[in-house]
Design an enzyme around this catalytic site. Structure first.
Site, mmCIF file in Angstrom:
data_model
loop_
_atom_site.group_PDB
_atom_site.id
_atom_site.type_symbol
_atom_site.label_atom_id
_atom_site.label_comp_id
_atom_site.label_asym_id
_atom_site.label_seq_id
_atom_site.Cartn_x
_atom_site.Cartn_y
_atom_site.Cartn_z
ATOM 1 N N ALA A 82 67.766 16.407 -19.836
ATOM 2 C CA ALA A 82 68.639 17.562 -19.656
ATOM 3 C C ALA A 82 67.802 18.832 -19.658
ATOM 4 O O ALA A 82 66.674 18.859 -20.151
ATOM 5 C CB ALA A 82 69.686 17.613 -20.768
ATOM 6 N N GLU A 148 65.440 12.413 -27.920
ATOM 7 C CA GLU A 148 66.373 13.374 -28.508
ATOM 8 C C GLU A 148 66.175 13.617 -30.005
ATOM 9 O O GLU A 148 66.247 14.781 -30.448
ATOM 10 C CB GLU A 148 67.820 12.941 -28.227
#
Length: 265
Positions: A82, A148
């Site tokens: 992202a 993440e």
């Protein structure tokens, strides 16, 4: 080719951001397939809000007119994750909206199959988009990972439930808890990709798979995917219902008649 020339329909959520001057997806639309190339090579195809909006628009088109989808990335990278600059500014309310999770789930539930042609990095949200595909092909330089936790968040756009379905709970736990990146050989051994191809041959290999899909009954393909996505508790009842529709179809009779007549010659 601009995506606005190939797809139409607005996503129900989230509300689209102002459209950038340069489309995030490069679309090659054909009668039986659509190739969508993530096209932000200057940032390794990072998935931002504009790309999410364009993916929603593409899904709307493929829900209305089902065709097999090939997902690829420009510049020797699938997607490095992202867009961190946007992600850093998102709040708890944004997390609850499931911005990436919603569109990846929509990709996963498209009527026809989705083939991910993965070259180079597929990290974070890029990996989760690849996990949403039905079939994944790779190259020797492919790298998968979910970093993440190192950024203070979790992989919340599908990895926690799709990755265990693909590689098993123990392997998924190792990847998601350690945030390590695996290479092409390990991805192939684990079944995360079904085959490896030279980068110059990757898209041709994806098209060869779509050719095989296109040779079959489109309706039978749609219902096969529906059966594959159905919860275990719905089987075998759902299989019988889906098969009943096909048993009563003219396409089934025509295809079986042609098969029997070929055997006679």
């Amino acid at each position: 080719m601009r995506i606005t020339e190939d797809v139409h329909g607005a996503a129900p959520a989230p509300r689209p951001a102002p459209r950038p001057a340069t489309p995030r997806l490069r679309i090659d639309a054909r009668d039986d397939r659509v190739v969508a190339t993530l096209d932000r090579p200057e940032v390794r195809n990072a998935i931002d809000q504009a790309m999410v909006d364009e993916l929603h628009a593409l899904c709307a088109e493929l829900e209305e007119r089902p065709r097999t989808l090939i997902l690829a990335g420009a510049g020797g990278v699938f997607a490095a994750g992202a867009d961190i600059a946007q992600l850093r500014e998102r709040t708890g309310d944004d997390a609850r909206r499931g911005i990436n999770a919603t569109v990846f789930d929509r990709v996963r539930h498209l009527p026809m199959p989705v083939v991910a042609a993965v070259d180079g990095f597929a990290l974070g949200g890029g990996a989760e988009l690849a996990y949403a595909a039905d079939i994944r092909l790779g190259t020797p330089r492919v790298r998968f990972g979910n970093p993440e936790p190192g950024l203070g968040i979790i992989a919340a756009a599908g990895a926690s439930w799709r990755l265990p379905e693909i590689v098993g709970h123990a392997r998924a736990s190792e990847l998601l808890l350690t945030a390590r990146v695996i290479d092409a050989d390990e991805a192939l051994a684990w079944g995360l990709v079904s085959s490896l191809h030279d980068p110059d041959e990757l898209l041709a290999a994806a098209h060869a798979i779509v050719d095989r899909i296109a040779a079959n009954s489109a309706r039978a393909t749609i219902l096969t995917k529906r059966a594959l996505l159905a919860p275990r508790a719905q089987h075998p009842a759902i299989d019988g219902e889906l098969q009943a529709e096909l048993f009563d179809s003219a396409d089934k009779r025509a295809r079986m008649t042609a098969f029997l007549e070929r055997k006679k010659t």
